[in-house]
Design an enzyme around this catalytic site. Structure first.
Site, PDB file in Angstrom:
ATOM      1  N   HIS A  41       0.801  -1.229  -0.010  1.00 24.97           N
ATOM      2  CA  HIS A  41      -0.027  -0.055   0.092  1.00 24.97           C
ATOM      3  C   HIS A  41       0.789   1.169  -0.055  1.00 24.97           C
ATOM      4  CE1 HIS A  41      -3.294  -2.682   0.882  1.00 24.97           C
ATOM      5  NE2 HIS A  41      -4.065  -1.958   1.095  1.00 24.97           N
ATOM      6  N   GLY A  57      -1.902  -0.857  -6.378  1.00 26.13           N
ATOM      7  CA  GLY A  57      -3.107  -2.005  -6.192  1.00 26.13           C
ATOM      8  C   GLY A  57      -4.090  -1.422  -5.512  1.00 26.13           C
ATOM      9  N   HIS A  71     -12.813  -4.784  -5.074  1.00 24.48           N
ATOM     10  CA  HIS A  71     -13.001  -4.194  -3.598  1.00 24.48           C
ATOM     11  C   HIS A  71     -13.548  -2.790  -3.850  1.00 24.48           C
ATOM     12  CE1 HIS A  71     -11.002  -2.249  -0.327  1.00 24.48           C
ATOM     13  NE2 HIS A  71     -10.537  -3.571   0.110  1.00 24.48           N
ATOM     14  N   GLU A 116     -14.185  -8.136  -0.084  1.00 28.16           N
ATOM     15  CA  GLU A 116     -14.650  -6.588   0.464  1.00 28.16           C
ATOM     16  C   GLU A 116     -15.262  -5.880  -0.815  1.00 28.16           C
ATOM     17  OE1 GLU A 116     -11.904  -5.516   4.099  1.00 28.16           O
ATOM     18  OE2 GLU A 116     -10.794  -5.293   2.364  1.00 28.16           O
ATOM     19  N   GLU A 173     -18.643  -1.902   3.714  1.00 29.32           N
ATOM     20  CA  GLU A 173     -17.651  -1.260   4.612  1.00 29.32           C
ATOM     21  C   GLU A 173     -17.959   0.267   4.582  1.00 29.32           C
ATOM     22  OE1 GLU A 173     -13.642  -1.961   3.356  1.00 29.32           O
ATOM     23  OE2 GLU A 173     -12.819  -0.616   4.376  1.00 29.32           O
ATOM     24  N   CYS A 207     -15.898   2.632   4.801  1.00 27.01           N
ATOM     25  CA  CYS A 207     -15.185   3.346   3.822  1.00 27.01           C
ATOM     26  C   CYS A 207     -15.696   3.304   2.570  1.00 27.01           C
ATOM     27  CB  CYS A 207     -13.540   2.741   3.984  1.00 27.01           C
ATOM     28  SG  CYS A 207     -12.651   3.101   5.280  1.00 27.01           S
ATOM     29  N   CYS A 231      -8.811   1.430   8.887  1.00 31.24           N
ATOM     30  CA  CYS A 231      -9.003   2.194   7.824  1.00 31.24           C
ATOM     31  C   CYS A 231     -10.415   3.158   8.037  1.00 31.24           C
ATOM     32  CB  CYS A 231      -9.368   1.464   6.541  1.00 31.24           C
ATOM     33  SG  CYS A 231     -10.229   0.212   6.410  1.00 31.24           S
ATOM     34  N   CYS A 232     -11.607   2.674   8.668  1.00 31.33           N
ATOM     35  CA  CYS A 232     -12.794   3.014   8.681  1.00 31.33           C
ATOM     36  C   CYS A 232     -12.754   4.307   9.800  1.00 31.33           C
ATOM     37  CB  CYS A 232     -13.902   2.051   8.786  1.00 31.33           C
ATOM     38  SG  CYS A 232     -14.096   0.894   7.824  1.00 31.33           S
TER      39      CYS A 232
END
Lengths: 636, 636
Positions: free
Chosen positions: A120, A171, A246, A298, A314, A316, A395-396
Site C-alpha cells: 500500500h 493496487g 474491492h 470486500e 464497509e 469506507c 481504515c474506517c
C-alpha cells in the site's frame, strides 16, 4: 478559490462537534496506543512488538486530515502541536530521495516499490498528500506540504512512461485523487500529469502486476485475489463498464478518474465515469448507499445482489461513494449525484460511527440477527454485532472522521456565474461570483425537516444563477423567491432548480421538501428484498430494532397503507430525532407450540412498531435489526 | 430375524434399480480412478500421487455396503467378484494384530491411534464393519466379516476403561452404530459393550482429546474447530440437550446412542436421544429434512437458523437423519420419527443424487441463484450450482447409494406380536409373528399417490396387531379393513393406526392418504421464511425452478388461496411425476426502467407457475431455484 462554508448549527454541526470532541481524540488515542504514530520514529527492530504495518501511515494521515478540517473553524493549539510533532517525525523519517513510508523504511527496506499490487505504498502516499493539503489549507502549514511534495516528486521520478521509469500504478487506488488535490493546492501541473498517468496506465498490457510478480520470482497466475478485477486493473479504465472488485478501491479510483476528467476536460474519461456510475446506482448499491456486499473481496459480486444480513458494506466504501458523487457533481450538475451523495452520507457512512463518536463499524449490514457477526456467520448465542473501539485494519475510523470534517465542502459548488447548493445545513458561505463577493446564509432543520432558507447577500447586484438540488426522494418540492412561489416545472432540470436573476442583498430563496414517510421497494431482481419495503423519510433510511419491536423482525408485516406517525419523543440518543410509528401485523405465535412447520393458516395479530434512523442503530440495547420489512401486497 | 422386504415396483423400485444400474457402477469407477481401491495394496510411496487419505477406506466400504444390498434381491457374479477382490486386498493389508487402515499403514505407520479427534480411523473401521455385515447378510460371505471381527477385537483391546487401555473415542462417530450391527450379526456381546463404552465415554473429564493433544505435544486449546461441540464431545452425552456441531457426526452419534439404548433398555440414554430429537425437529431441521445449515462447521448454528440460499445441508446429514429416525422408531413407535424419516429421505437426501444416478450434491440448499455456489458465495456470472460426478471429499456419493440400498429395511419393523408399516412401497415382506409366518403384500403408488393396500397372508390365523403409520402431513387419512372403513379416532395413537385382530389369509387393509397440495409455513422465528410458504404434496416438498418460471423467483407471490392443479404431463425426467401448477403474481417489471429503488407502488401482473419435486431439481436447464415463495397474506 472560495472558502469552505461554515456550518454553524443543526444536525451537521452537532455531528462535526462530536467528531471534534470525541472521534478525533478517540482515534488519536488508538493510533498512539497501537504504535501507529511512533512507527514514524523508524526505531522498530525485528522481534519487537508493534511492527509497522503497510497500512499504518494512511491511518495516521487520515487522522491528521480529519483534525485539520476541525482547525478551519476553530483553532486548537494543543491539536496543532500534536500534528506538528507527527509532521516532525515524518520530516526526520523522509529519505533524501523523498521516499517516506514507515513500514518499508523500517521493516522491508529492500522491498520498496516491488509489489504495487498488494502493498500500500502509493495508497499511504496518497493519504499523506491529502492530509498535508488539508492541513495547509486549514492552518497555512507548509512544512508537511513540502514533505509530500518531495515525496510526490520522488514518485513522479519512479513512475511513468519515460526511460528507466516503472510503468506501475497502485493496487489500492488513492494516490490519483490525492495528486489532484496537490495539483490544486500547488498549481504544479506535474501532479495532474502523474494522476492522469496512474489512471490511464491502469490495466494495460503487458500487465504491470504480471511483470512485477515475475520480477519477484512469483507466478502472477497465483494472485491471491485471483483476478485483477479485484483492484479494477483487469482492463484499461476507459474499457471498464461494470463496477467490480474491492469497493473502496473502486470508489477511490473512480473519484480520481472523475477528478482527472474534470481537470483535463477529457470527455471519453468522463463517459467511462458515467457508465460506471450508472452501473453502480442501478445495480449494485444498497438503499443506504452501502456498497460492496461481500467480505470475500470486500467488494462487489453480481447485479442486484443486495443481501441484508451479512452484507459487508464497509464504512469506507460508503465514504468513498460520497467522495465520488461529490466529484461527479463538480463535472456535471445532476441531482442524481447529489441524491446518492446524500444517501450514502446520511445512511451507510454515518452508521459507521456510534452516537458517542467513539466506536466504529467496519461493515454495515442492513439486517442483523443476534449470534451472527457482520458477515452473517454464526459466532455464538451471546454475541451481538456492535461497533468497536478500534479495528485491526483501522481504515474506517479515521475515514468517517475525515468525511465528517469535509461536510462543509460537500454543501455547495460554484462556477464563474453560478452557485449550486447540494446538501442542506445551517451554514454561512462566501462565494466569488462574477467578481463579486456573495454571502449565502442557509437555515435548515435538515435532514429532519425539509424547509430550507437561503439568504443571499451579494456585495454588488449582479446577474447569476442559483441552483438548488431538488432531492430525488421528494415528490412535491416547493420553491419561493422572496416569498413568491416559483413554478418548478419551468426552472427545474436534471434535479436542480435554477433561479437566475439579478441578485440583490436580502433576496431570499425558500425551498420546502415535504417529508412524508415513504415506503420504498427494490427492483424485483433484488431477490433479498422481494415482498419487502424499506421506510424512508427525507434522505434518511429507517430500520426496526429489536429493542423497540421485539424479536422476529422479519415476521413484521406492514399493512398496504400504514398509519405512519412521526413522533419526536425519543430519549437519550433519540432525543429530538423523528421516530416513525405504525400499526403492523405479525403472526400469532401463541398457538404454535413446538412445531417448526405447519399448514399455512396462522392468524395475524396487530402490533405497534417503531422505526429509527438506520444510522443510529446499535446504540441502545443490543439485538436484531432489519431495514426491509414485509408489506402486505393486498392481492386477490 | 425377518428377511428384508422385497421392493418389487413403483417409485422406490425404480430408484433402487437406478442405484444398481447407474450409481453403484459410477461410484466404483471413481473409486478406482482416484486410487481409493488400490490404496489397500499399501504400495504407496512418499512422493507418489494418490496418497491414501484418512477418509478413503470409508468410501470403499460404503460402496461395498451399497453393492451388497443390491445382491440381496439379485445376485450378480461380476459385482461379487469385484467385491471379493477388494476383500482379498483388505485381508492381505490387515496387520497381525487386526489393525486395518490403508492410510495409517502406508503413510503414517507411527501415528496409529494418536489423534482420534481429527483422524478418521474409528470412522473408517465403522464403515468397514457395516459393509462386512451387509455383505454377510446378503451373500453369506464370512471372509470380510472375519476381517472386521479381528479389527473390532483389536479396537476392543486398545480402547476401554481397563488398565493400559486408551480411554478414547472417535472424533467422527460411526463405529458405535457399526458395532451394534456387528453385535446383531454375531451375537457377540463384546461389541455391544464396546459400542456402549464409546457412547458413554464421550465428553467426560479429563477430556481424552485434551490428553491426546498434549501427548502429541500440541496445545489442546488450539483445536482448529475451537470447540468439542464440533464433534459432540463437549460434555457427556446424557448431559447433551442441543444438537450441535458437525451434522453428520451428530446423526451417527445419535444413531449409535439410540441403538445402544434399544439393545440395553437404558432409559436415561433414550431420554437423552429424545431430548436431542425434539431439539432437532423443533428448531434445527429444514423442511426438506436437510440439516446443518453452514459450511463453516458443516453443521448446526442456532435455533431457527434455517437459511435457504447458501444452506449447506450435506447429503450425508439427511442420510444420517434417516438412519437416526429409523432407529428411534425401533425403540418407540411414534409417527413423528416416521414422518421425519420420510421427509429426509424423499427430499433432503434424494436431492443429493441426479436423475441419471451418476452425479451428486454435497450441499442441498433450498434456494439457488445463478452465479452463486452452494454456500451462497458469488463465484462468477457463468456459474450454476450443479451436481458433480465426484467430490474430493467423497462421503456423499456412496452414502446416498447405501441409503437407497437400505430402503427395504426402513419399511417395516415388527415385534413378537405386531408388525408396523412406516413407509409405503410396492413390496412383499415376510414376518415371524407369534411363531407363525406372515406374508404381507403391499401395493402403493407412493409417494405420488396416497392409496396403499396391504394384503395379509399368515400361515396360521393368530391374534396380533398391525400398525400403520398415519403420516403427519395427512389431515384426513382413511383406513378400511376388508373394505369396511374403520373409525381412526379409536385406533390411532402416536401417529399409528393399530388394527388388532385375528388375522386370516387374504385380510386386506387399505389406507388412503389424500394428498392435496398444501402450503406450509415455518415458525415465525425462522427468519428466512417469513412471509413465505413452501409447497408440499404428500411427503414431497416442491420447488420452483427458473427453467419453468423465469427469473426473479423470489418475487413470485402466491395468492391467499391458490388454484393448485396437479398435472402429470411432464417430459423427460418429469415423466409421470405430479407437477403443481398455479396462478401467481409478480411485480410488473416493464415500467421499472433503470431504477433500483422507487416508491412502493408497482402493480402486479398475473403469471402461471409450475413447481416440481425438490429432489428432482437441477436435472434440466441450469438456473435459479426456490422452495419458499411469497404468499399474499391478505391482511387489511
Amino acid at each position: 478559490m472560495n472558502d469552505s462554508p461554515k456550518v454553524i448549527g443543526g444536525f451537521w454541526h452537532r455531528l462535526m462537534e462530536l467528531n471534534r470532541r470525541a472521534t478525533i481524540p478517540a482515534v488519536y488515542r488508538q493510533l498512539k496506543k497501537t504504535g501507529r504514530i511512533d512507527a514514524m520514529r523508524l526505531d522498530w527492530k525485528p522481534g519487537r512488538p508493534k511492527e509497522p504495518h503497510i497500512f499504518w501511515d494512511s491511518d495516521v494521515a487520515k487522522w491528521i486530515e480529519a483534525a485539520a478540517y476541525t482547525l478551519r473553524d476553530r483553532p486548537d493549539a494543543g491539536l496543532e502541536r500534536r500534528i506538528d510533532r507527527i509532521v516532525r517525525l515524518m520530516k526526520r523519517a523522509q529519505l533524501p530521495d523523498g521516499y517516506l513510508n514507515s513500514h518499508f523504511i523500517a521493516v522491508e527496506p529492500d522491498r520498496r516499490w516491488t509489489n504495487l499490487r498488494d502493498n500500500h505504498e502509493l495508497y499511504c502516499a496518497g493519504h499523506l498528500i491529502e492530509a498535508a493539503v488539508a492541513l495547509n489549507r486549514a492552518t497555512g502549514n507548509t512544512e508537511f506540504l513540502d514533505i509530500v511534495r518531495r515525496y510526490a516528486d520522488h514518485i513522479g521520478r519512479i513512475f511513468g512512461r519515460g526511460r528507466g521509469q516503472k510503468r506501475g500504478y497502485p493496487g489500492h487506488e488513492e494516490i490519483e485523487l490525492a495528486l489532484i488535490r496537490l495539483y490544486r493546492a500547488t498549481g504544479e501541473k506535474l501532479y495532474l500529469d502523474l494522476a492522469r498517468y496512474f489512471v490511464e496506465e491502469r490495466g494495460r498490457r503487458p500487465h504491470y502486476f504480471d511483470l512485477e510478480a515475475r520480477a519477484r520470482g512469483e507466478d502472477p497466475r497465483k494472485f491471491w485475489a485471483r483476478t485483477y478485477a479485484y483492484c479494477q486493473a483487469h482492463r484499461p479504465i476507459r474499457e471498464q463498464t461494470e463496477v467490480v472488485g474491492h469497493a473502496v478501491r473502486a470508489m477511490y479510483l473512480y473519484s480520481g478518474m472523475t477528478d482527472v476528467a474534470f481537470e483535463t476536460g477529457d470527455r471519453t474519461l468522463f463517459a467511462a465515469c458515467r457508465r460506471l456510475w450508472r452501473h453502480l446506482v442501478e445495480r449494485r448499491m444498497h438503499i443506504t448507499g452501502g456498497i460492496g456486499p461481500t467480505h470475500e473481496n470486500e467488494g462487489f459480486t453480481s447485479d442486484y445482489d443486495l443481501p441484508n444480513e451479512g452484507a459487508y458494506l464497509e464504512t469506507c466504501a460508503a465514504v468513498g461513494l460520497v467522495f465520488w458523487a461529490s466529484r461527479m457533481l463538480r463535472v456535471e450538475l445532476n441531482g442524481e449525484y447529489g441524491d446518492v451523495m446524500e444517501r450514502a452520507l446520511c445512511n451507510g457512512a454515518l452508521s459507521g460511527l456510534s452516537a458517542d463518536g467513539e466506536k466504529f463499524f467496519y461493515g454495515n449490514p442492513l439486517a442483523v440477527q443476534p449470534g451472527f457477526d457482520g458477515n452473517g456467520h454464526y459466532v455464538g448465542s451471546g454475541y451481538h454485532y456492535r461497533r468497536s473501539e478500534w479495528l485491526w485494519c483501522a481504515c474506517c475510523p479515521p475515514n468517517i472522521s475525515r468525511l465528517i470534517g469535509q461536510i462543509p465542502d460537500l454543501l455547495y459548488t460554484c462556477g464563474p456565474d453560478w452557485i449550486a447548493a447540494h446538501l442542506f445545513a445551517d451554514c454561512e458561505s462566501c462565494f466569488d461570483v462574477r467578481g463579486t463577493r456573495v454571502v449565502v446564509r442557509q437555515e435548515s432543520g435538515y435532514p429532519w425537516d425539509g424547509r430550507v432558507t437561503f439568504r443571499v447577500l451579494p456585495d454588488e447586484e449582479k446577474s447569476w444563477a442559483f441552483f438548488v438540488r431538488m432531492p430525488g426522494w421528494c415528490r412535491k418540492p416547493l420553491l419561493r423567491l422572496n416569498g413568491r412561489e416559483q413554478p418548478l416545472e419551468n426552472i427545474c432540470r436534471s434535479g436542480y432548480a435554477r433561479v437566475a436573476r439579478r441578485w440583490a442583498a436580502g433576496d431570499t430563496l425558500q425551498v420546502e421538501f415535504p417529508m412524508p414517510v415513504e415506503m420504498v421497494e427494490a427492483h424485483p431482481s433484488a431477490r433479498h428484498d422481494c415482498g419487502r419495503v424499506a421506510i424512508q423519510r427525507g434522505p434518511v433510511v429507517y430500520c426496526f430494532e429489536e429493542v423497540d419491536n421485539g424479536r422476529n423482525l422479519n415476521d413484521l408485516v406492514l399493512p398496504r397503507d400504514p398509519d405512519f406517525r412521526v413522533v419526536r419523543n425519543g430519549k437519550g440518543i433519540l432525543k429530538g430525532v423523528p421516530l416513525i410509528r405504525a400499526r403492523a401485523m405479525r403472526r400469532d405465535i401463541s398457538e404454535w407450540g413446538g412445531r417448526l412447520y405447519k399448514p399455512a393458516d396462522t392468524p395475524f395479530v396487530e402490533c405497534a412498531v417503531t422505526a429509527v434512523p438506520y444510522f443510529l442503530w446499535a446504540n441502545r440495547k443490543p439485538g436484531g435489526m432489519a431495514v426491509w420489512v414485509l408489506r402486505n401486497s393486498a392481492l386477490p
